[in-house]
Design an enzyme around this catalytic site. Structure first.
Site, PDB file in Angstrom:
ATOM      1  N   SER A  11      58.831  24.796  27.282  1.00  0.00           N
ATOM      2  CA  SER A  11      59.720  25.494  28.215  1.00  0.00           C
ATOM      3  C   SER A  11      61.042  25.812  27.540  1.00  0.00           C
ATOM      4  CB  SER A  11      59.992  24.641  29.452  1.00  0.00           C
ATOM      5  OG  SER A  11      61.097  25.199  30.149  1.00  0.00           O
ATOM      6  N   HIS A  36      56.697  28.914  27.847  1.00  0.00           N
ATOM      7  CA  HIS A  36      56.895  28.752  29.297  1.00  0.00           C
ATOM      8  C   HIS A  36      58.302  29.232  29.663  1.00  0.00           C
ATOM      9  CE1 HIS A  36      55.914  26.774  33.156  1.00  0.00           C
ATOM     10  NE2 HIS A  36      57.201  26.411  33.197  1.00  0.00           N
ATOM     11  N   ASP A  38      60.945  29.658  32.552  1.00  0.00           N
ATOM     12  CA  ASP A  38      61.318  29.164  33.880  1.00  0.00           C
ATOM     13  C   ASP A  38      62.363  30.071  34.508  1.00  0.00           C
ATOM     14  OD1 ASP A  38      59.831  26.746  34.366  1.00  0.00           O
ATOM     15  OD2 ASP A  38      60.932  25.852  32.695  1.00  0.00           O
ATOM     16  N   MET A  40      64.628  30.982  37.672  1.00  0.00           N
ATOM     17  CA  MET A  40      65.203  30.306  38.842  1.00  0.00           C
ATOM     18  C   MET A  40      66.231  31.194  39.515  1.00  0.00           C
ATOM     19  SD  MET A  40      65.904  26.602  37.184  1.00  0.00           S
ATOM     20  CE  MET A  40      64.596  25.662  36.407  1.00  0.00           C
ATOM     21  N   HIS A  69      56.981  31.196  34.991  1.00  0.00           N
ATOM     22  CA  HIS A  69      56.971  30.325  36.168  1.00  0.00           C
ATOM     23  C   HIS A  69      58.115  30.758  37.077  1.00  0.00           C
ATOM     24  CE1 HIS A  69      57.665  25.881  37.656  1.00  0.00           C
ATOM     25  NE2 HIS A  69      57.231  26.676  38.627  1.00  0.00           N
ATOM     26  N   MET A  71      60.353  30.341  40.017  1.00  0.00           N
ATOM     27  CA  MET A  71      60.883  29.417  41.034  1.00  0.00           C
ATOM     28  C   MET A  71      61.887  30.203  41.859  1.00  0.00           C
ATOM     29  SD  MET A  71      61.167  26.134  38.564  1.00  0.00           S
ATOM     30  CE  MET A  71      61.159  27.184  37.130  1.00  0.00           C
ATOM     31  N   MET A 141      53.492  20.407  39.603  1.00  0.00           N
ATOM     32  CA  MET A 141      54.808  19.966  39.130  1.00  0.00           C
ATOM     33  C   MET A 141      54.814  18.438  38.999  1.00  0.00           C
ATOM     34  SD  MET A 141      56.783  22.663  38.700  1.00  0.00           S
ATOM     35  CE  MET A 141      58.161  21.652  38.168  1.00  0.00           C
ATOM     36  N   ASP A 179      53.749  20.457  34.704  1.00  0.00           N
ATOM     37  CA  ASP A 179      55.089  20.913  34.312  1.00  0.00           C
ATOM     38  C   ASP A 179      56.144  19.953  34.841  1.00  0.00           C
ATOM     39  OD1 ASP A 179      57.359  22.335  33.640  1.00  0.00           O
ATOM     40  OD2 ASP A 179      57.035  23.933  35.106  1.00  0.00           O
TER      41      ASP A 179
HETATM   42  C1  DX5 Z   1      61.551  22.426  35.989  1.00  0.00           C
HETATM   43  C2  DX5 Z   1      60.875  23.432  35.088  1.00  0.00           C
HETATM   44  C3  DX5 Z   1      60.198  22.784  33.917  1.00  0.00           C
HETATM   45  C4  DX5 Z   1      61.127  22.029  33.032  1.00  0.00           C
HETATM   46  C5  DX5 Z   1      60.363  21.151  32.100  1.00  0.00           C
HETATM   47  O1  DX5 Z   1      62.122  23.081  37.037  1.00  0.00           O
HETATM   48  O2  DX5 Z   1      59.898  24.153  35.796  1.00  0.00           O
HETATM   49  O3  DX5 Z   1      59.466  23.736  33.184  1.00  0.00           O
HETATM   50  O4  DX5 Z   1      61.988  22.852  32.308  1.00  0.00           O
HETATM   51  O5  DX5 Z   1      61.276  20.427  31.366  1.00  0.00           O
HETATM   52  P1  DX5 Z   1      61.002  18.911  30.942  1.00  0.00           P
HETATM   53  O6  DX5 Z   1      59.797  18.925  30.079  1.00  0.00           O
HETATM   54  O7  DX5 Z   1      62.259  18.549  30.230  1.00  0.00           O
HETATM   55  O8  DX5 Z   1      60.800  18.134  32.203  1.00  0.00           O
HETATM   56 ZN    ZN Z   2      58.331  25.449  34.700  1.00  0.00          ZN
END
Ligand code: DX5
Ligand code: ZN
Length: 221
Positions: A11, A36, A38, A40, A69, A71, A141, A179
């Protein structure tokens, strides 16, 4: 599951955003299978990250699969633009589209992108049981989404086992991704519970030996 069937999807939330090109090259050299991304929105989760511009700029730098991903609330508003940006997988949250999950997954597929459905650690996987056969990936998750570097919530192992059983029942080739909170300490039991795609943010990025860590995440039993 053979270790060759395990995919590692670092990620970039834990990357240095000011050096993203170099980070991507480093992940490629370290043997990552996917990147990956993320995304947000500050509404679905209490944090902001980046949008499709980051995905399209990364697309120009790598041929690795881009695992996006989302969110965000109302992900259907952005699916087409993430597809144009070059996403290979787009995953949306059950919690963000309880009313229209099947439609959003169809929209993703209609853009020529593989579709994923994510569930939070407190979500009963039976809520998505009927939708699993239509997914290309299910994301469980291991932490509540929003931040990297959190501790793995062990009940996610039960969710993985339940989703794995549903995937086997479907007879389809569906990836099961975990994840959040994945480390070299817990990766073996996570894989034993059925995960075949491991996302890793802080574990990979804080290590001076990314190649070694990715290999360990993939191969450790
Ligand atoms: C959390 C994200 C994850 C996160 C994973 O909201 O979706 O992808 O960045 O990071 P680690 O591996 O540090 O938990
Ligand atoms: Zn993620």
């Amino acid at each position: 599951m053979k270790s060759t069937d395990i995919k590692i999807s670092p990620s970039i939330l834990s990357a240095d955003f000011a050096k993203m090109g170099e980070e991507i090259v480093s992940l490629e050299k370290a043997g990552a299978d996917m990147i990956h991304c993320d995304v947000m929105d500050g509404i679905f989760v209490p944090n902001l990250s980046f949008g499709m511009k980051m995905v399209s700029d990364i697309r120009k730098r790598t041929r690795l699969l881009l695992d996006v991903h989302l969110m965000i609330v109302h992900p259907e508003r952005y699916v087409e633009r993430f597809a144009e940006a070059g996403a290979d997988f787009i995953t949306v949250h059950y919690e963000a589209c309880r009313e229209n999950l099947a439609e959003v997954l169809s929209l993703i597929k209609s853009c020529g992108v593989k579709c994923g459905c994510a569930i939070n650690p407190d979500c009963d996987p039976n809520n998505i049981k009927d939708i699993i056969p239509f997914c290309d990936m299910v994301l469980v998750m291991g932490v509540f989404p929003g931040f990297g570097g959190q501790t793995f919530i062990r009940s996610a192992l039960d969710s993985l086992r339940i989703v794995r059983a549903e995937i086997e029942k479907s007879g389809r080739n569906i990836l099961l991704e975990i994840d959040g909170g994945v480390t070299t300490e817990n990766c073996a039991e996570i894989k034993a519970a059925g995960a075949d795609v491991l996302v890793s943010g802080s574990t990979v990025f804080k290590s001076p030996d990314r190649l070694g860590v990715i290999r360990e995440l993939r191969e450790k039993r």
